[in-house]
Design a protein around this motif. Structure first.
Motif, mmCIF file in Angstrom:
data_model
loop_
_atom_site.group_PDB
_atom_site.id
_atom_site.type_symbol
_atom_site.label_atom_id
_atom_site.label_comp_id
_atom_site.label_asym_id
_atom_site.label_seq_id
_atom_site.Cartn_x
_atom_site.Cartn_y
_atom_site.Cartn_z
ATOM 1 N N LEU A 62 0.881 -1.162 0.000
ATOM 2 C CA LEU A 62 0.000 0.000 0.000
ATOM 3 C C LEU A 62 0.925 1.221 0.000
ATOM 4 N N TYR A 63 1.110 1.823 -1.153
ATOM 5 C CA TYR A 63 2.015 2.973 -1.286
ATOM 6 C C TYR A 63 1.298 4.218 -0.790
ATOM 7 N N ILE A 64 1.951 4.982 0.091
ATOM 8 C CA ILE A 64 1.300 6.130 0.717
ATOM 9 C C ILE A 64 2.204 7.357 0.727
ATOM 10 N N CYS A 65 1.591 8.501 0.451
ATOM 11 C CA CYS A 65 2.172 9.820 0.708
ATOM 12 C C CYS A 65 1.388 10.345 1.906
ATOM 13 N N ARG A 66 2.021 10.416 3.067
ATOM 14 C CA ARG A 66 1.309 10.615 4.324
ATOM 15 C C ARG A 66 1.131 12.087 4.719
ATOM 16 N N GLU A 67 -0.117 12.510 4.727
ATOM 17 C CA GLU A 67 -0.594 13.760 5.344
ATOM 18 C C GLU A 67 0.117 15.034 4.911
ATOM 19 N N GLY A 68 0.631 15.079 3.712
ATOM 20 C CA GLY A 68 1.326 16.285 3.280
ATOM 21 C C GLY A 68 0.658 17.009 2.134
ATOM 22 N N VAL A 69 -0.465 16.488 1.648
ATOM 23 C CA VAL A 69 -1.131 17.090 0.496
ATOM 24 C C VAL A 69 -2.339 17.886 0.989
ATOM 25 N N PRO A 70 -2.300 19.208 0.854
ATOM 26 C CA PRO A 70 -3.480 19.996 1.252
ATOM 27 C C PRO A 70 -4.691 19.560 0.430
ATOM 28 N N PHE A 71 -5.857 19.592 1.066
ATOM 29 C CA PHE A 71 -7.086 19.168 0.390
ATOM 30 C C PHE A 71 -8.078 20.305 0.398
ATOM 31 N N PRO A 72 -8.516 20.767 -0.747
ATOM 32 C CA PRO A 72 -8.059 20.471 -2.107
ATOM 33 C C PRO A 72 -6.814 21.280 -2.442
ATOM 34 N N SER A 73 -6.127 20.852 -3.501
ATOM 35 C CA SER A 73 -4.913 21.547 -3.953
ATOM 36 C C SER A 73 -4.553 21.077 -5.358
ATOM 37 N N LYS A 74 -3.581 21.725 -5.959
ATOM 38 C CA LYS A 74 -3.102 21.314 -7.275
ATOM 39 C C LYS A 74 -2.492 19.915 -7.221
ATOM 40 N N ARG A 75 -1.795 19.616 -6.111
ATOM 41 C CA ARG A 75 -1.199 18.283 -5.984
ATOM 42 C C ARG A 75 -2.278 17.211 -5.909
ATOM 43 N N TYR A 76 -3.367 17.492 -5.194
ATOM 44 C CA TYR A 76 -4.471 16.530 -5.148
ATOM 45 C C TYR A 76 -5.102 16.376 -6.532
ATOM 46 N N GLU A 77 -5.190 17.465 -7.275
ATOM 47 C CA GLU A 77 -5.747 17.407 -8.630
ATOM 48 C C GLU A 77 -4.904 16.519 -9.540
ATOM 49 N N LEU A 78 -3.583 16.482 -9.329
ATOM 50 C CA LEU A 78 -2.728 15.578 -10.098
ATOM 51 C C LEU A 78 -3.114 14.119 -9.829
ATOM 52 N N PHE A 79 -3.379 13.804 -8.569
ATOM 53 C CA PHE A 79 -3.792 12.458 -8.183
ATOM 54 C C PHE A 79 -5.146 12.124 -8.804
ATOM 55 N N GLU A 80 -6.071 13.081 -8.742
ATOM 56 C CA GLU A 80 -7.392 12.890 -9.357
ATOM 57 C C GLU A 80 -7.281 12.658 -10.853
ATOM 58 N N SER A 81 -6.433 13.428 -11.490
ATOM 59 C CA SER A 81 -6.247 13.315 -12.934
ATOM 60 C C SER A 81 -5.687 11.947 -13.318
ATOM 61 N N LYS A 82 -4.703 11.468 -12.553
ATOM 62 C CA LYS A 82 -4.122 10.143 -12.828
ATOM 63 C C LYS A 82 -5.163 9.052 -12.586
ATOM 64 N N ALA A 83 -5.982 9.198 -11.555
ATOM 65 C CA ALA A 83 -7.041 8.221 -11.286
ATOM 66 C C ALA A 83 -8.028 8.174 -12.447
ATOM 67 N N ALA A 84 -8.415 9.329 -12.967
ATOM 68 C CA ALA A 84 -9.336 9.383 -14.102
ATOM 69 C C ALA A 84 -8.721 8.737 -15.335
ATOM 70 N N GLN A 85 -7.444 9.008 -15.555
ATOM 71 C CA GLN A 85 -6.734 8.428 -16.698
ATOM 72 C C GLN A 85 -6.712 6.899 -16.603
ATOM 73 N N LEU A 86 -6.633 6.370 -15.377
ATOM 74 C CA LEU A 86 -6.576 4.926 -15.165
ATOM 75 C C LEU A 86 -7.963 4.307 -14.959
ATOM 76 N N ASN A 87 -9.002 5.134 -15.090
ATOM 77 C CA ASN A 87 -10.395 4.686 -14.865
ATOM 78 C C ASN A 87 -10.598 4.088 -13.475
ATOM 79 N N LYS A 88 -10.033 4.731 -12.468
ATOM 80 C CA LYS A 88 -10.161 4.300 -11.086
ATOM 81 C C LYS A 88 -10.855 5.390 -10.282
#
Length: 125
Positions: A62-88
């Motif tokens: 379980l790969y984790i980036c722990r508690e350092g990403v403000p929510f919401p933020s541009k960094r979170y949007e990168l994660f969202e974008s990758k999830a959408a690209q992977l259909n997850k």
């Protein structure tokens, strides 16, 4: 089966490593998680990529980036974008901050318990 968190960091430059792991292991991803915590009146996210267990050895990372990403933020949007690209879909819920625990390992045990109770990872056999 051994289930273990592999901490990449706190979500700064290591977020890009998580995104690369997601891309290169897209067939192994079972869940993408956003675990939100409230610290100092701000909301931060731990971003997690849960992988299928390895066929040999039955190890589930379980790969984790722990508690350092403000929510919401541009960094979170990168994660969202990758999830959408992977259909997850990203499963999001609130958890206690890791600072509530004496050791980071205890925090990870707490998270594994929550994930098992919600059927997001399989129980030990």
């Amino acid at each position: 089966m051994i289930q273990r968190f592999i901490e990449l960091g706190e979500g700064y430059s290591d977020l890009y490593e998580l995104l690369e792991i997601m891309e290169s292991n897209k067939n192994r991803i079972t869940q993408l998680l956003c675990l939100k915590v409230k610290k100092e009146d701000k909301i931060y996210a731990s971003l997690v990529a849960v992988m299928q267990p390895a066929s040999e050895g039955k190890f589930q990372p379980l790969y984790i980036c722990r508690e350092g990403v403000p929510f919401p933020s541009k960094r979170y949007e990168l994660f969202e974008s990758k999830a959408a690209q992977l259909n997850k879909e990203i499963i999001t819920f609130d958890v206690k901050p890791s600072t509530d625990f004496a050791e980071t390992e205890l925090f990870f045990h707490y998270l594994i318990g929550i994930l098992r109770l919600n059927y997001l990872i399989p129980p030990l056999l």
